[in-house]
Motif scaffolding. Structure first.
Motif: not given
Length: 585
Positions: A439-445, A450-453, A516-519
């Motif tokens: 797993f790699a953290l990209n901008l969508p991730a 942030i949405v999870a906050i 990455g965003f969805a994960f």
């Protein structure tokens, strides 16, 4: 009455909130310790944050296959390229189609990124073809007869140990040459053409002027022999284009990978799709690197049939050319019938042998590709974007904190602690998932985090509002906390289930960075449930026992007066009951 009361308390977690807090504390310590022990204290970064290379591959039309560029072949190519790159240890490579004929390959910066780039578009069209003629790499002088087996060139590859003993390998300098008459007949027979028997004069390899009868090849055979005669394998461009546009079922010309020998080859008898597995190995006896291959059941039968046929031929017709992407990497002699396995040997280094084994193991691409564009992504650009994303996240978090403090006052302390615990769990898990699953953290991730906050804060608000509703009904804080929990729990679970379902669907139907965003969204949604159940609820239970919250302090956020609480209904009923009793008496 005592037993039911105790049961209600234990079921709601009122009596022993310390167990849940101890459990989540142990989990946090274990994850943090594992992060430091593994040496991965920061999450792996994707190509947009760490930098790397983005390659656009364009599919080329296949000779005789106008419909080869289709969705099925493109998806197959994506799968093979992804397995090849990840097989080199370059995790988190993004491979996806773009349009009908393009494939985008994003390779993060790493130790093997250069090798991965070299392999992404390699077609790896592997064929085993019988050798009809072999000469030196330079063009054959005009006016000579059919190419003889006794050409001055030497095959570039060392014959395979499993195909023949190296000491008996064919060497054009030492092997007695066949006459041009015999060679021409062998070539014609090998090309599977219907030759018309007509008398023709042909000079022998020994330079004799005596005429000899031979079969005149048809136009196709003549054209192929002319191409073979003119081929200059010392020219790199000519060597690369020697077999362009040739079907596996047709004969062809080819050069050795070093360009010091050229071959006239018959139709392919075994292909790369018949190879089940390939490994790079070092031969201690010969001191060379080679690639060993295991065939499928179908491929083993093909290999057995052709080696039986070749073992009965004379040199060089008993040689088996192993052609990779149009170049001969090895041409061993076959002295006996073989099946099941074979070896490719030649001037391999350890790296080139491992690269070839990797390509063969994961299969040949169904299409040929050319590099359309190659773009280098710098980490500086990604760093600027990450900084902007983190600033946006900090602003969003600050707004959430201001709202919580202004509206919920003392309850905001519990919410902030819960957000902190959720942040620690998210960070440590992301850091550990890098080496674990790539797993790699990209901008969508980052956007997903942030949405999870907001999702996590929403769970706290649901619970707090349920407690405040209970207080408005006239209940004191401790029973209000326990009575509000079942109703809040159902709402939180339904809300998080919908969020997780949306993240799962998005992950399955999308590719690349959107995954990455969805994960991240799905991961943080699951952690929200863990934090609310094992931290927020137990902490709220403990806080309800303190004087600050239990007394309804105006700064606690649970002041009955400000909430518009009703008079306690149970107390008024007891008073009425005591008042009515004497009258009845």
């Amino acid at each position: 009455m005592a037993a039911p009361k105790k049961g209600r308390g234990s079921s709601g977690g009122q009596g022993r909130p310390g167990r849940a807090l101890a459990l989540i504390l142990i989990a946090m310590v274990a994850l943090t310790g594992g992060m430091f022990l593994s040496g991965h204290t920061t999450p792996r970064l994707g190509i947009d944050l760490a930098g790397g290379t983005s390659i656009t591959l364009k599919a080329k039309s296949q000779p005789g296959k106008p419909d080869a560029i289709n969705e099925t072949n493109m998806n197959t190519a994506v799968s093979i390229i992804e397995r090849r790159v990840n097989g080199l240890g370059v995790s988190e490579a993004e491979v996806q189609t773009q349009g009908a004929s393009n494939i985008i390959v994003n390779i993060p910066k790493g130790t093997n990124s250069k090798q991965a780039r070299e392999q992404v578009g390699t077609t790896a069209q592997l064929y085993f073809r019988p050798v009809l003629t072999v000469t030196g790499g330079q063009p054959t002088p005009e006016g000579s007869a059919s190419p003889s087996a006794s050409g001055s060139g030497k095959p570039s590859a060392t014959p395979s140990a499993k195909a023949s003993d190296p000491e008996t390998a064919s060497d054009p300098k030492t092997t007695p040459s066949a006459s041009a008459t015999t060679q021409g007949r062998a070539v014609t027979d090998g090309l599977k053409q219907d030759a018309t028997p007509t008398p023709s004069a042909s000079s022998t390899s020994g330079g004799s002027d005596a005429p000899a009868a031979t079969e005149t090849p048809d136009a196709a055979t003549a054209a192929l022999e002319k191409k073979f005669t003119a081929l200059d394998c010392t020219d790199k461009k000519a060597r690369a284009a020697a077999g362009d546009g040739v079907k596996p079922t047709d004969p062809t010309v080819a050069c050795s990978s070093e360009g010091d020998a050229k071959y006239l080859l018959g139709p392919a008898e075994v292909s790369g799709t018949d190879v089940d597995d390939a490994k790079a190995q070092f031969d201690q006896q010969r001191g060379i690197w080679l690639v060993s291959m295991e065939f499928t059941d179908k491929g083993s039968k093909k290999f057995q049939t052709i080696t039986k046929k070749l073992s009965a031929q004379q040199s060089p017709q008993n040689q088996f050319a192993i052609s990779l992407d149009g170049e001969v990497v090895s041409a061993p002699q076959v002295n006996e019938t073989l099946s099941g396995s074979a070896e490719i040997s030649g001037s391999f280094t350890q790296q080139s042998a491992e690269d070839l084994a990797n390509v063969l193991s994961y299969g040949a691409l169904p299409l040929s590709f050319s590099e359309d564009t190659v773009t280098t992504v710098t980490a500086a650009l990604g760093g600027e974007q990450l900084e902007a994303g983190l600033i946006a996240g900090a602003i969003g978090l600050a707004l959430v904190v201001i709202y919580l403090v202004a509206y919920y006052r003392g309850l905001a302390f519990i919410a902030l602690l819960s957000l902190l615990v959720s942040g620690i769990l998210t960070y440590t898990i992301m850091a550990l998932l890098g080496p674990a699953i790539g797993f790699a953290l990209n901008l969508p991730a980052v956007c997903g985090a942030i949405v999870a906050i907001g999702i996590t804060a929403d769970s706290f608000i649901v619970y707090f509002e349920r407690i405040r509703d209970e207080i408005r009904e006239g209940r004191t804080l401790r029973p209000a906390v326990e009575r509000a929990w079942p109703r809040a729990r159902r709402t939180i679970l339904v809300s998080d289930f919908v969020s997780f379902l949306a993240a799962a669907v998005l992950f399955l139907v999308t590719v690349g960075k959107v995954q990455g965003f969805a994960f991240t969204l799905g991961l943080t949604t699951l952690l929200d449930v863990v934090v609310v159940f094992l931290f927020t609820k137990p902490v709220m239970t403990l806080m309800a026992r303190t004087k600050f919250f239990a007394s309804g302090n105006p700064w606690s956020g649970l002041d009955p007066t400000r909430l518009g609480a009703k008079p306690p209904l149970r107390r008024s009923r007891r008073v009425n009951a005591r008042t009515d009793h004497p009258k009845e008496a």
